[in-house]
Design a protein around this motif. Structure first.
Motif, PDB file in Angstrom:
ATOM      1  N   TYR A 479      32.943  49.229  46.591  1.00 18.09           N
ATOM      2  CA  TYR A 479      33.836  48.660  45.572  1.00 18.09           C
ATOM      3  C   TYR A 479      33.354  49.005  44.160  1.00 18.09           C
ATOM      4  CZ  TYR A 479      36.789  45.372  43.039  1.00 18.09           C
ATOM      5  OH  TYR A 479      37.707  44.826  42.183  1.00 18.09           O
ATOM      6  N   ARG A 496      42.923  51.839  34.659  1.00 17.18           N
ATOM      7  CA  ARG A 496      42.760  51.419  36.055  1.00 17.18           C
ATOM      8  C   ARG A 496      42.052  52.514  36.841  1.00 17.18           C
ATOM      9  NH1 ARG A 496      46.322  47.081  37.066  1.00 17.18           N
ATOM     10  NH2 ARG A 496      46.655  46.086  35.050  1.00 17.18           N
ATOM     11  N   LYS A 498      40.842  53.390  41.069  1.00 21.98           N
ATOM     12  CA  LYS A 498      40.817  52.970  42.474  1.00 21.98           C
ATOM     13  C   LYS A 498      39.415  53.164  43.017  1.00 21.98           C
ATOM     14  CE  LYS A 498      43.069  53.550  46.944  1.00 21.98           C
ATOM     15  NZ  LYS A 498      43.156  52.091  47.117  1.00 21.98           N
ATOM     16  N   THR A 501      36.638  51.240  48.135  1.00 13.49           N
ATOM     17  CA  THR A 501      37.101  50.099  48.920  1.00 13.49           C
ATOM     18  C   THR A 501      37.774  49.115  47.976  1.00 13.49           C
ATOM     19  OG1 THR A 501      35.310  50.309  50.546  1.00 13.49           O
ATOM     20  CG2 THR A 501      36.409  48.177  50.407  1.00 13.49           C
ATOM     21  N   GLY A 502      38.888  48.570  48.385  1.00 11.53           N
ATOM     22  CA  GLY A 502      39.556  47.583  47.553  1.00 11.53           C
ATOM     23  C   GLY A 502      40.714  48.173  46.769  1.00 11.53           C
ATOM     24  N   GLU A 503      41.397  47.284  46.027  1.00 12.16           N
ATOM     25  CA  GLU A 503      42.621  47.671  45.341  1.00 12.16           C
ATOM     26  C   GLU A 503      42.393  48.430  44.052  1.00 12.16           C
ATOM     27  OE1 GLU A 503      45.789  44.975  44.538  1.00 12.16           O
ATOM     28  OE2 GLU A 503      45.767  44.180  46.566  1.00 12.16           O
ATOM     29  N   LYS A 504      41.658  47.839  43.104  1.00 13.81           N
ATOM     30  CA  LYS A 504      41.556  48.465  41.784  1.00 13.81           C
ATOM     31  C   LYS A 504      40.346  47.923  41.050  1.00 13.81           C
ATOM     32  CE  LYS A 504      44.325  44.868  39.606  1.00 13.81           C
ATOM     33  NZ  LYS A 504      45.544  44.495  38.901  1.00 13.81           N
ATOM     34  N   GLU A 506      39.617  47.291  36.955  1.00 15.12           N
ATOM     35  CA  GLU A 506      40.300  47.242  35.666  1.00 15.12           C
ATOM     36  C   GLU A 506      39.280  47.419  34.545  1.00 15.12           C
ATOM     37  OE1 GLU A 506      42.943  44.028  33.177  1.00 15.12           O
ATOM     38  OE2 GLU A 506      43.427  44.375  35.295  1.00 15.12           O
ATOM     39  N   PRO A 542      36.308  41.464  42.529  1.00 15.74           N
ATOM     40  CA  PRO A 542      37.738  41.588  42.217  1.00 15.74           C
ATOM     41  C   PRO A 542      38.200  40.483  41.290  1.00 15.74           C
ATOM     42  CG  PRO A 542      37.345  41.887  44.562  1.00 15.74           C
ATOM     43  CD  PRO A 542      36.051  41.398  43.974  1.00 15.74           C
ATOM     44  N   PRO A 545      44.237  37.226  41.035  1.00 11.44           N
ATOM     45  CA  PRO A 545      45.595  37.758  40.799  1.00 11.44           C
ATOM     46  C   PRO A 545      46.223  37.111  39.576  1.00 11.44           C
ATOM     47  CG  PRO A 545      45.569  36.262  42.679  1.00 11.44           C
ATOM     48  CD  PRO A 545      44.134  36.491  42.308  1.00 11.44           C
TER      49      PRO A 545
END
Length: 592
Positions: A479, A496, A498, A501-504, A506, A542, A545
């Motif tokens: 990550y 951003r 990628k 591993t994982g979404e993003k 920032e 992370p 949200p």
């Protein structure tokens, strides 16, 4: 140290550059101000009613809600180079940076992309180089007369290739470089294309308007235009021969024996007297001049210019990479042998223009090192040093002003970590997680590397549990590793990335400090042959949200197919508040 101070002072004096904002950038900035209440990277657009024509808005157009006397509808769209993210306000995500061929598809020039493939141009615009492509929109191709389009796209693809090459220039030119009245040799027989950059922000090339400007690619830049531009094939003599107002001049040129000269290849400027101008000469004098070829040759002013796309490299040609004065603030720096060697690696063996640099290019220094060129959305960098100002051009040398001292790569990512005692815990974790081979192999990774302090800050029980579970440890470390290469000078607000591993992840920058998921980078740009390491003193986790209103009521925000906007998110709150307090904002609805 004294010599170093003088060196820095000299660079500071040489590097003083003042760059004026172009009309296009001024209009884009105003559109960003108007769109800012709707989120980051949102621009206000004015669409002429009943057409598909859209424009960034200036203050006058915003107030009157008209363009050229025609009523407009205001919408709010993603600024060039950005896109929406589901669940987040505005347009926070930057579009990916790809080569010119793929960029044509991203910006909606799909017909140009198709014709590039048909004309066997795809390999060229996918490969190394630094090009500017004025790409006709699909509507522009459809507007061509049928007989012309049929001739271009017939089985004889050389005509289509020539037409596309006339839309290309063999170096990178942003809207800032497209000055009013300039011209540039195209890649079709060096025929010039001519630029007009108007005060209302409109930019044209051979009268074709740029509708999507500054769409950056890894190997150049794309500007989408609203018509297919055609080459100017007449020579000077042909123009004189077909203009009825130049009858007397045509007779004079023939009498002077200059017809062949003006039909030859070259680039001439002729100050052409009209028939009316010749009529002001007494008849007997004009008769005598026309009968004397020697006198005639002295009458005409012919200026002969040579244009060349390539630099002529001679023995003394060089390029200096000159760091800004702030790069020398570290008091520990001294004119040691190592520093002298480092400074020699700030001088390139050849003379370059930054407009001709391309992603993945290698440049050799006087010190014998090979430096890599990286093209980012808003930055052009050589290793960790990003070019901070326009080129300074001399007769035998050029200078790039860069934002920091160069740091050449020192082995692989794993080598960089092993050589730094701050990462001893991390090195052991990498070995337990089975990632050693990954960080030694060829690639382009960005590693936000936790220091010993980051691991020490974890509760002992959690740390012990993590170290005993190779799979969980690998997921945590992956990550922290981005799938692309990014130096600190290329980080902009809302960047951003990628991770493996994982979404993003920032990223952002504030007061010269880079942040990843709100964690500050304590030391940036530890360069490696297969990536870059940024040290962090906190384990990166992370972000929670975001729950926000997707857009303001009554407005529309659409993703643009552009790849890059030239300016960053506005930071001038005083200017923003001034605009909001203006008469147009008080008296007009923001949304129509």
């Amino acid at each position: 140290m004294k010599r170093l101070t003088w060196f820095a002072l000299a660079i500071t004096l040489i590097a003083t550059v003042f760059a004026a904002k172009t009309p296009y950038q001024a209009v884009l900035q105003h559109s960003r101000i108007r769109g800012r209440p709707h989120g980051p990277n949102v621009c206000a657009m004015q669409n002429i009613q009943g057409t598909d024509k859209k424009y960034f808005t200036n203050c006058k157009q915003w107030y009157h809600r008209k363009i050229c006397g025609k009523p407009t509808v205001v919408s709010y769209e993603c600024c060039p180079g950005y896109e929406k993210v589901i669940g987040e306000k505005g347009c926070p995500a930057a579009l990916p940076l790809v080569n010119i061929y793929k960029t044509l598809g991203v910006v909606g020039a799909t017909t140009t992309k198709m014709y590039s493939e048909r004309a066997n141009l795809q390999e060229e615009i996918e490969g190394p180089g630094s090009f500017t492509f004025f790409a006709p929109s699909s509507e522009a191709w459809a507007a061509l007369p049928t007989e012309i389009l049929d001739a271009l796209v017939s089985n004889v693809n050389i005509e289509l290739l020539n037409a596309l090459h006339y839309h290309m220039i063999n170096k990178r030119l942003t809207s800032d470089d497209l000055k009013h009245g300039t011209s540039f040799p195209s890649m079709y027989q060096d025929f010039d294309v001519h630029i007009h950059h108007y005060s209302n922000g409109i930019v044209t090339v051979n009268c074709a308007r740029l509708v999507k400007t500054d769409q950056h690619a890894t190997n150049g830049i794309v500007h989408v235009v609203d018509r297919v531009i055609t080459a100017i094939t007449n020579n000077v003599n042909s123009l004189i021969d077909t203009d009825d107002d130049l009858d007397t001049l045509r007779t004079a040129v023939a009498a002077a024996g200059l017809t062949s000269l003006l039909e030859n290849e070259g680039s001439y400027t002729i100050f052409a007297p009209t028939n009316e101008a010749f009529e002001k000469i007494p008849p007997e004098t004009l008769t005598r001049i026309l009968g004397d070829p020697v006198s005639l040759k002295g009458t005409f002013a012919l200026l002969y210019f040579h244009f060349c796309c390539h630099l002529v490299i001679i023995f003394w040609s060089r390029t200096l990479l000159a760091p800004l004065n702030d790069a020398f603030k570290d008091k520990s720096l001294a004119m040691t042998p190592d520093m002298k060697k480092l400074l020699r690696n700030h001088i390139l063996k050849e003379k370059f223009s930054s407009k001709c640099l391309y992603h993945g290019q290698e440049l050799e220094t006087l010190g014998g090192l090979k430096l890599r060129v990286f093209v980012f959305r808003n930055s052009l960098c050589i290793e960790n040093a990003c070019i901070a100002a326009h080129d300074k051009n001399g007769r035998f040398a050029n200078m790039f002003i860069v934002d920091k001292l160069l740091t050449p790569p020192m082995g692989t990512v794993m080598d960089v970590l092993k050589a730094d005692d701050r990462f001893s815990t991390l090195v052991g974790a990498i070995q337990r997680a089975g990632l050693t081979e990954l960080l030694n192999e060829k690639g382009a990774y960005t590693f936000f590397a936790p220091t010993n302090a980051a691991f020490s800050a974890m509760p002992p029980a959690d740390l012990n549990k993590l170290m005993r579970d190779p799979k969980e440890l690998a997921n945590l470390l992956r990550y922290h590793i981005g799938e692309e290469f990014l130096v600190s000078g290329a980080v902009t607000p809302h960047t951003r990335m990628k991770p493996l591993t994982g979404e993003k992840l920032e990223l952002g920058a504030l007061n010269s400090t880079v942040y990843v998921n709100r964690v500050p980078v304590v030391e940036a740009d530890l360069m490696a042959t297969n990536g870059v390491v940024h040290a962090v003193d906190v384990i990166v986790k992370p972000l929670p949200p975001k729950i926000v209103s997707d857009q303001a009521e009554g407005s529309t925000i659409r993703r643009t197919s552009a790849v890059r906007a030239g300016s960053q998110v506005l930071k001038n709150d005083d200017l923003f508040q001034k605009v909001l307090r203006s008469q147009s904002s008080r008296s007009m609805s923001r949304v129509q």
